[in-house]
Design a protein around this motif. Structure first.
Motif, mmCIF file in Angstrom:
data_model
loop_
_atom_site.group_PDB
_atom_site.id
_atom_site.type_symbol
_atom_site.label_atom_id
_atom_site.label_comp_id
_atom_site.label_asym_id
_atom_site.label_seq_id
_atom_site.Cartn_x
_atom_site.Cartn_y
_atom_site.Cartn_z
ATOM 1 N N VAL A 1 -0.139 5.424 0.183
ATOM 2 C CA VAL A 1 -1.145 6.495 0.170
ATOM 3 C C VAL A 1 -0.480 7.720 -0.446
ATOM 4 C CG1 VAL A 1 -2.564 5.674 2.083
ATOM 5 C CG2 VAL A 1 -0.590 7.125 2.565
ATOM 6 N N THR B 1 0.818 -1.208 0.000
ATOM 7 C CA THR B 1 0.000 0.000 0.000
ATOM 8 C C THR B 1 0.854 1.261 0.000
ATOM 9 O OG1 THR B 1 -1.507 -1.233 1.446
ATOM 10 C CG2 THR B 1 -1.996 1.104 1.094
ATOM 11 N N THR C 1 0.352 0.750 5.977
ATOM 12 C CA THR C 1 0.783 0.883 4.588
ATOM 13 C C THR C 1 2.273 0.589 4.522
ATOM 14 O OG1 THR C 1 1.343 3.236 4.657
ATOM 15 C CG2 THR C 1 -0.981 2.666 4.296
ATOM 16 N N ASN C 2 2.822 0.585 3.320
ATOM 17 C CA ASN C 2 4.221 0.171 3.172
ATOM 18 C C ASN C 2 5.185 1.331 2.955
ATOM 19 O OD1 ASN C 2 2.385 -2.189 2.038
ATOM 20 N ND2 ASN C 2 4.208 -3.069 2.946
ATOM 21 N N PHE D 1 -5.032 -3.580 4.371
ATOM 22 C CA PHE D 1 -4.050 -2.666 3.774
ATOM 23 C C PHE D 1 -3.279 -1.813 4.782
ATOM 24 C CE2 PHE D 1 -6.919 -3.235 0.031
ATOM 25 C CZ PHE D 1 -5.967 -3.721 -0.860
ATOM 26 N N TYR D 2 -3.674 -1.811 6.066
ATOM 27 C CA TYR D 2 -2.953 -1.035 7.076
ATOM 28 C C TYR D 2 -2.171 -1.984 7.968
ATOM 29 C CZ TYR D 2 -1.805 2.514 10.543
ATOM 30 O OH TYR D 2 -1.118 3.377 11.362
ATOM 31 N N PRO E 1 -3.375 7.860 6.439
ATOM 32 C CA PRO E 1 -3.136 6.437 6.148
ATOM 33 C C PRO E 1 -4.230 5.501 6.671
ATOM 34 C CG PRO E 1 -1.137 7.475 6.964
ATOM 35 C CD PRO E 1 -2.255 8.452 7.203
ATOM 36 N N PHE F 1 3.425 3.344 8.258
ATOM 37 C CA PHE F 1 4.169 2.847 7.089
ATOM 38 C C PHE F 1 5.501 2.310 7.577
ATOM 39 C CE2 PHE F 1 3.264 7.456 6.981
ATOM 40 C CZ PHE F 1 4.336 7.900 7.735
#
Length: 873
Positions: A42, A40, A478-479, A475-476, A459, A508
């Motif tokens: 954002v 992911t 994120t990367n 998805f959380y 995020p 992230f």
């Protein structure tokens, strides 16, 4: 083939068409698929007031490269897009548009203004999104968010109330940064500092009941009106007996005390400072310690308040001038000296900020900062490059409470309500409130929240929080967060502590920091310099792929780069080279060609290419893993241009002309390599790679959904690559020798190759004939050809008979002419350096330059004489 590539590469023919097809077929859509690993990003939400600039273009290009690579690598890759309401900037634009119509905010009222603002957002807010699409951004547009949409607004209220109930949000009177132009408070992060030329005004304050004075200096004499003390250091023996006494404030003639405080530096100036708690953050703290009154002397527009009739209504700088004149008349001005100092300015409009005491809402930062510091120190989140964690730590370790209230209407209105009847205050999610004490209707706080309060939640608020949605769970965290180094403290820090406080996890795992895109001279692009470059104009002229590739290739994490038009042209030339190579391949394929993979049996040159590509795929994957996007793109460029186009295509031409099985093998390898190169290149240059791919594959698939190449152990031909490199080196050596002798390619000559690898060189004789202008090739263990030019490599010594290369007499004549020309240069330079007048007057740098020229000319002369001697043997 059903479809052909156009003869000329023109991105306007297909970029918009391809983007529409990707979008229509849902290629950007990411799903919570438990069979896949999520990845992911954002988007740093651009302001709805914004227009795509080069900083955006770089930021979005880097994100798109990563997301396309991960999507092709089998991840459920979500790039979540959205825009920020940009409170102060947007309101300023709307107010300016209304001003031209003769309408004010107050004329419309809050409700009418908000309606107007939403209409403005609808009309202009989507402009930058459409511009991002022109760049090729493969965001999941079905999930597009806005910081004031219903979901984000719900999250903002949830966090505000949570912080308030935990005691992390409070309302109080504190010194804040005030922008007189925007007429709102600013956080510390929104103040930029610049050196400004100013003055030190040395003043004297009369000590009461004495003939003595205290002398001090100030850079802001207009704040004197609000002085409530003068201060000295308690250890300063010069003033020990004065502490507790009073001085008479000039002009105002108010008695103010002399206080002792460690804040005062004894060695700076006279060791005496004026204390104005309402207009200086340090003075405010001194005032708290000594229980001093706080006197505000300025209105919101930085004009002097009515309490001082002589200056009332004057702008602060106009008042300064008048006050200095009056101080001189009163005998309180000692002297004026020039002084350059750091002055805070509003980062949006550039107006000098006014420190001012005001009742505002604040977030307690220390308890939120500590977990955010720990998260980076223990490796939960890392910075790339790592050095940027120092900025992060410095900011968090020295952070002050965050002023979050803004005196504007566009934004999230603070969910606090006041009872004018009994003074009660409540904080609630509801849109209205009734006083719990007296039952009267309550009015809502008119202020709105700082824009960064909502974007700090980005995020997780964009994934459905505070609801525990499937997207949020999948998805959380994120990367990768991709952002410029200039907003580490604006945004990165706020997201970090917000994610930890509300989600219990970092938002992230990696923060990829890039630099700024500067102009060709290295200057920051700005309106004032007029040196900005519009990415849309570049795209219109050269195509999005060329702009993207230039930005990617010129980028290294954390470092600024320069926009140079020639580099964009070079990227477009590269695209043109790829286009023409693709057309060559397709024109040499039969109508019924169907690619079925690499042939079982490969020629040596095929294995050379396959192994080189296999290694390239391995290295590019490693580079992308380490966020070395610029290195990866350069390697792909070098392979396509040098290895594939300049070498392999030329190596296959004899086989294509020969026909039969050798042609079929070459065709298959050409298509295999082209498909692999297109896949490797796709994240960087998505449009051209998609267009070529679809034509090459008869529109049966889309490259965006293909699998990204990785190293394949089953096609490891390292030994064969090393063997064929010997042939490449020998061809290059022959070419270089011929170039040095100015022999045109049309002149053929027999090559005698002295080598231990006779079988290898014999099998590759055709390549010397095709690529090294050989009329014939003979190999052996030893040759003695005295009248010849030599080319030497690690594995061979190559003899080229001179009489086949050049007409000796003509070449000697040419060299003699060249010798005479060089001799003239030598005579001129020698004469200059032997001239004592020149040596005495010329700068040392010039003398050294002339000596270097002479040495170069001498070297050239030696080579010419060697060549002449060789021809005369």
């Amino acid at each position: 083939m059903a479809k052909e590539l156009a003869k000329a590469y023109d991105p306007k023919d297909f970029e918009d068409r391809i983007y529409a097809a990707w979008n229509e077929k849902g290629c950007f859509r990411a799903e919570a698929d438990l069979k896949k690993t999520p990845y992911t990003i954002v988007i740093p939400p651009p302001n709805i007031t914004g227009q795509l600039h080069m900083g955006h273009a770089l930021d979005e290009t880097l994100q798109d490269i990563l997301i396309r690579w991960k999507r092709m690598s089998g991840y459920s890759a979500l790039w979540l897009p959205g825009t920020d309401h940009a409170a102060i900037a947007t309101e300023a634009k709307i107010v300016e548009a209304m001003r031209k119509e003769g309408v004010t905010k107050e004329d419309l009222g809050r409700e009418g203004f908000m309606k107007r603002a939403w209409e403005w957002k609808k009309q202009y807010g989507g402009r930058i999104v459409e511009q991002l699409k022109k760049l090729g951004s493969s965001c999941d547009w079905s999930r597009e968010r806005f910081t004031m949409d219903e979901g984000c607004s719900k999250a903002v209220k949830e966090v505000f109330i949570k912080y308030y109930e935990k005691g992390l949000i409070y309302r109080g009177e504190r010194i804040i940064n005030w922008c007189p132009k925007c007429k709102t408070s600013l956080s510390d992060a929104e103040v930029t500092y610049e050196d400004q030329a100013g003055h030190f005004w040395h003043l004297r304050y009369k000590i009461k009941d004495s003939d003595g004075y205290l002398e001090l200096a100030t850079t802001r004499p207009e704040t004197l009106l609000g002085d409530t003390a003068v201060a000295v250091n308690p250890k300063d023996e010069r003033y020990t007996d004065l502490v507790g006494k009073t001085v008479i404030l000039p002009l105002v003639h108010r008695e103010i005390p002399i206080v002792a405080d460690d804040y005062v530096e004894m060695d700076f100036g006279t060791g005496v400072v004026k204390i104005t708690p309402a207009h200086d953050p340090n003075d405010f703290e001194v005032g708290l310690r000594h229980n001093l009154p706080v006197i505000n002397v300025m209105n919101d527009d930085a004009t002097i308040v009515d309490d001082y009739p002589a200056y009332a209504g004057m702008d602060r700088y106009e008042a300064r001038k008048k006050i200095v004149e009056d101080l001189e008349k009163e005998g309180a001005l000692v002297k004026i000296e020039e002084y350059s100092h750091n002055v805070g300015t509003c980062y949006r409009c550039g107006t000098t900020v006014e420190p001012k005491v005001s009742t505002q809402w604040f977030v307690k930062m220390k308890p939120l900062a500590e977990p955010a510091i720990a998260a980076v120190k223990n490796g939960d989140t890392k910075f790339v490059p790592e050095r940027f964690d120092k900025i992060y730590f410095h900011w968090l370790e020295n952070i002050k409470d965050w002023c979050i209230s803004r005196q504007i209407w566009w934004g999230h209105q603070i969910p606090a309500f006041y009872c004018d009847e009994c003074g009660e205050m409540v904080v609630t999610k509801e849109s209205s409130a009734v006083c719990p004490k007296c039952g009267k209707p309550m009015r809502q706080d008119p202020d709105t929240l700082d824009t960064w309060f909502s974007s700090a939640l980005w995020p997780f608020s964009t994934l459905g929080w505070p609801e525990n949605t499937e997207d949020l769970k999948y998805f959380y965290p994120t990367n990768t967060l991709v952002t410029g180094y200039d907003i580490i403290f604006f945004w990165v820090i706020r997201m970090m502590f917000s994610g930890l406080e509300n989600m219990g996890k970092v938002p992230f795992d990696t923060v990829l920091i890039h630099g700024l895109v500067r102009d060709s001279q290295g200057r920051k692009m700005s309106k004032s310099l007029g040196n900005g470059i519009d990415p849309l104009e570049v795209i219109n002229e050269y195509g999005a792929d060329a702009l993207r590739f230039m930005l990617a290739t010129g980028n290294s994490p954390g470092n600024d780069m320069r926009y140079i038009d020639d580099k964009v042209k070079a990227a477009r030339n590269f695209a043109n080279k790829l286009w023409n190579a693709s057309r060559f391949i397709m024109m040499n394929l039969p109508e019924d060609f169907e690619f079925k993979g690499l042939p079982a049996e490969l020629e040596l040159e095929d294995k050379w290419l396959v192994n080189k590509f296999n290694q390239l795929a391995k290295e590019v994957g490693e580079n992308l893993d380490k966020y070395e996007l610029g290195v990866a793109s350069q390697k792909i460029y070098d392979f396509i241009w040098d290895v594939f186009c300049d070498w392999y295509i030329e190596l296959t031409k004899p086989r294509i002309q020969a026909g039969g099985e050798t042609m079929a093998k070459a065709q298959a390898v050409l298509v295999w390599a082209m498909q692999g190169m297109l896949k490797l290149l796709h994240p960087f240059m998505p449009f051209i790679t998609e267009e070529i791919w679809q034509v090459l594959n008869n529109e049966k698939s889309m490259i965006i959904l293909e699998t990204y190449p990785t190293y394949d152990a089953s096609i490891d031909f390292t030994a064969e690559e090393k063997a064929f490199e010997k042939i490449i080196s020998a061809i290059k050596a022959v070419r270089n020798t011929r170039t040095e002798m100015n022999v045109p390619p049309s002149v053929k000559a027999k090559l005698f190759i002295e080598t231990a690898d006779k079988e290898l060189f014999n099998s590759c004789a055709v390549f010397f004939e095709k690529l090294a202008s050989a009329s014939a090739v003979e190999t052996g263990d030893k040759f003695d050809i005295p009248d010849s030019a030599n080319a030497v490599t690690d594995s061979a010594r190559i003899f080229i008979p001179m009489d086949e290369l050049v007409d000796k007499e003509k070449e000697i004549a040419r060299l003699e002419k060249e010798k005479a020309k060089v001799q003239k240069d030598i005579d001129f330079l020698s004469g200059k350096l032997n001239n004592q007048g020149f040596i005495a007057k010329a700068p040392a740098q010039l003398i050294e330059a002339e000596k270097a020229k002479l040495a170069k000319a001498d070297e050239k002369m030696a080579k010419i004489e060697q060549s002449i001697a060789a021809f005369r043997k």
